[in-house]
Structure formats: structure tokens, C-alpha cells
Enzyme design. Structure first.
Site, PDB file in Angstrom:
ATOM      1  N   CYS A 114       0.938  -1.487   0.116  1.00  0.00           N
ATOM      2  CA  CYS A 114       0.295  -0.330   0.091  1.00  0.00           C
ATOM      3  C   CYS A 114       0.365   1.222  -0.132  1.00  0.00           C
ATOM      4  CB  CYS A 114      -0.369  -0.190   1.113  1.00  0.00           C
ATOM      5  SG  CYS A 114      -1.617  -1.581   1.406  1.00  0.00           S
ATOM      6  N   HIS A 251      -3.350   7.469   1.533  1.00  0.00           N
ATOM      7  CA  HIS A 251      -3.749   6.112   1.289  1.00  0.00           C
ATOM      8  C   HIS A 251      -4.826   5.916   1.547  1.00  0.00           C
ATOM      9  CE1 HIS A 251      -4.081   2.359   0.441  1.00  0.00           C
ATOM     10  NE2 HIS A 251      -3.730   1.847   1.409  1.00  0.00           N
ATOM     11  N   ASN A 281     -10.080  -0.254  -0.601  1.00  0.00           N
ATOM     12  CA  ASN A 281      -7.999  -0.222  -0.286  1.00  0.00           C
ATOM     13  C   ASN A 281      -8.107  -0.815  -2.208  1.00  0.00           C
ATOM     14  OD1 ASN A 281      -5.856  -0.079  -0.279  1.00  0.00           O
ATOM     15  ND2 ASN A 281      -6.065  -1.086   1.691  1.00  0.00           N
TER      16      ASN A 281
END
Ligand code: UT7
Length: 324
Positions: A114, A251, A281
Site C-alpha cells: 500500500c 492512502h 483500498n
């Protein structure tokens, strides 16, 4: 005068198929209420069976080149941040390179889960400032739908597919406070946490792709501290403070993590770009996707001071402060 990696444009791409929480509630023992309350996610996009990470990346790259108003053959560096490459090798970046008809320069993938976009931004920035390359495409692209265990409600409701890309160019800037470009980047990793968020397969271990496994509560427990620490480092390195920011583009893992970080950092919540509600996500793609959304709807403008931050598997985490 100083050389900086200056932002020329951004583009993004989301697969057509939208998977809602209500549909997921028919697949596993979950509910729209649970997912919305715990994560802020309402829906996510999922790639079609014949749609690969490189396809999403290529479409985002083309959109970024068009936004930057530059020709593909002027790009001499392509970095794709991804943990879901089309193949173990070659890099997804070379598929993008070939798709754009580029036969010069270099293309490679970078894997920091990520945090991939922030790690990629730091890497590209260093290569541009060192004079190795002149104009770069940095892409975050993922098809996490391919590595999810669709029977595991603790993970399959969280992730989505997508891609975002930016074009950066080495340019001389005055070397003062008003400089455009990447102003500072801060990267961190701590492998002691590697089993808290990982994929239980791979070419070297099981010779299979494997599925994503996560101790969600443990990741959550570390996230806000790690994110805020590294954002504070970026402020200290540049002399800017939370009130100087035009936009915070985090993020997008969980709305509660974003809210917690924003509160702790003293950032005005109206300066935060949120896309987790519609994208879920998307790992390395989430920051450039959020940037792209903010630019496209006119909230983010050239010249704005923007903080990016991410935290993910490894653990890896990082922040970057950029004047667009
Ligand atoms: O991209 C960077 C990496 N990822 C992250 O940043 C994710 C970090 N973690 C999180 O976002 C959160 O920890 C989750 C969203 C994954 C989970 O939220 P939570 O508030 O930490 O819930 P929990 O894991 O403590 O689970 C609470 C309960 C459990 O039931 P019991 O043990 O209390 O009876 C779970 O079994 O919720 C249950 N649960 C679910 N219930 C309905 C877990 N997943 C689901 C689900 N639907 N999908």
C-alpha cells in the site's frame, strides 16, 4: 537554482464493474452497515476476468500523458508500483512501456504494497534529481481482487482494483519556498510486522499466487502512529505545518484511520481527499486515484501544497510533500 521533480499531469482508470456492500453481503456473512461503520467503504471496482493490472496501468498512463500534454516517446522512465503484477516477471512496467510504444529509457516495478506510490515517488524523484532520467511516468496499479480469499469476510470487503498515474519532469526551480515539485519524501519499513499483512503464497515458497491475510486490528493499531510520525518528519524537513497544506491525500485503507490521523495532525478535515467510500483500498493505486479525483473535480489545483502518506504490508510507511 535546484533541480526538482515537477508534476506535469495525472490520470486514472477504474474497471467498469462496481461491487457493492449489498452484493458482498450475499457472498459472505457481512452487512452494508458493518462495512460502512468500520471502514467507510460503500463500493469498490473489480477488474473483468480478462483485464490485467497492466491494462489498468496503461489506461491510467495514457490519461496522465494527455493531461500533461506530453508525447509518450518523451518518457524515459516508467515505474509501476504494484503487488499484483500480471506475471512474476517481466515487470508490469515493461508491458506498459510496450503498450505506449516506447522503446527507449527504462521501466521497472516497485513493490511496497500500500505504500508503493509513496516509495515510487521517492525513487523517481531521486532518479530525476540525479540526472539519470528527464521525464517519468509513475503508476500505482492493482488488481487485489485476484489475491483475495472471497470466502474471508475479514479481508474481501476491504479491497478494490484500479490505477492512477502521474507524469513528473526534472526542472530547474529557484530553490525557495515557492518551488514546485517534490519537496521531501520519507520512507520507513519494519519487517518485524511482516506476518500481520501478507500473501500466503509466492513463486519462491508455494509456487502459487496465494491469498491476502491480515490481522486487521493489529494493522489498525499501528497505522495512525506510523502515519503521523512520518508526516511530522515531512513537516520538520520543510518547515511547513498542517495549516500550510492545501490538501492531504492519504492512502485510502479505512476512513477511521484517515480521520484518526487527520485529527492527530491537526489538519482541517475539509482539506482531505476521501475516495475509500467508492474505491475501497486499492493499495498502491489509492493515492494517485484520490489525487486524480481531486484534480478532476477542481478541488486540487496546480501550485497547491499536497501531503501524501501511506502505510501497509511489511510494515512499510511513508510521506511525501509536493507542490503541484
Ligand atoms: O492498506 C493498509 C493496510 N490495511 C489497513 O489499514 C486495514 C487496517 N485494519 C482495519 O481497517 C480494521 O481493523 C478492519 C476494518 C479490518 C476491521 O475493523 P475492526 O474494528 O478492527 O474490527 P475487528 O477486526 O476488531 O472485528 C470486530 C468484529 C469481529 O467479531 P468478534 O470477534 O468481535 O465477534 C469480527 O469477526 O467484527 C467481525 N468482522 C466482521 N463482521 C461483519 C470482521 N469482518 C467482518 C465483516 N462483516 N466483514
Amino acid at each position: 537554482m535546484t533541480i526538482r521533480s515537477v508534476f506535469l499531469g495525472a490520470g486514472c482508470f477504474l474497471p467498469e464493474r462496481v461491487l457493492t456492500n449489498h452484493e458482498l453481503a450475499r457472498m459472505v456473512d457481512t452487512s452494508d452497515d458493518w462495512i460502512v461503520q468500520r471502514t467507510g467503504i460503500h463500493e469498490r471496482h473489480v477488474a473483468a476476468p480478462n483485464e490485467f493490472t497492466s491494462d489498468l496501468a496503461l489506461k491510467a498512463a495514457r490519461a496522465a500523458l494527455a493531461d500533461a500534454k506530453v508525447e509518450a516517446d518523451s518518457i524515459d522512465l516508467i515505474v509501476v508500483a504494484t503487488s499484483t503484477p500480471d506475471n512474476t516477471f517481466p515487470a508490469t512496467a515493461v508491458a506498459v512501456q510496450a503498450g505506449l510504444g516506447i522503446t527507449t529509457g527504462a521501466a521497472f516495478d516497485l513493490q511496497a504494497v500500500c505504500s508503493g506510490f509513496v516509495f515510487g515517488l521517492s525513487t523517481v524523484d531521486a532518479l530525476l534529481r540525479a540526472g539519470n532520467f528527464r521525464r517519468a511516468l509513475l503508476i500505482g496499479a492493482e488488481t487485489f481482487s485476484r489475491i483475495l480469499d472471497w470466502t474471508d469476510r475479514t479481508t474481501c470487503v476491504l479491497f478494490g482494483d484500479g490505477a492512477g498515474a502521474i507524469v513528473l519532469e526534472a526542472q530547474e526551480q529557484p530553490g525557495g519556498r515557492g518551488d514546485r515539485g517534490v519537496l521531501t519524501t520519507h520512507l520507513r519499513s519494519d519487517g518485524r510486522h511482516k506476518k500481520k499483512l501478507y500473501v500466503d503464497g509466492g513463486p519462491g515458497s508455494t509456487q502459487t499466487v496465494g491469498h491476502l491475510r491480515m490481522e486487521g486490528r493489529e494493522v489498525f493499531r499501528h497505522a495512525v502512529t506510523m502515519i503521523t510520525d512520518v508526516v511530522v518528519e515531512a513537516f520538520k524537513a520543510t518547515g511547513y505545518t498542517a495549516t500550510d497544506l492545501d490538501w492531504f491525500v492519504p492512502h485510502q485503507a479505512n476512513k477511521r484511520i484517515i480521520d484518526g490521523s487527520v485529527h492527530k495532525l491537526g489538519i482541517d478535515p475539509s482539506k482531505v481527499i476521501i475516495t475509500v467510500d467508492r474505491h475501497g483500498n486499492t493499495s498502491a493505486a489509492s493515492i494517485p486515484l484520490a489525487l486524480c479525483v481531486g484534480l478532476a473535480d477542481g478541488r486540487i489545483k496546480r501550485g497547491d501544497l499536497v501531503m501524501f502518506e501511506a502505510m501497509g504490508g511489511g510494515f512499510t510507511w511513508g510521506a511525501a510533500l509536493v507542490r503541484l
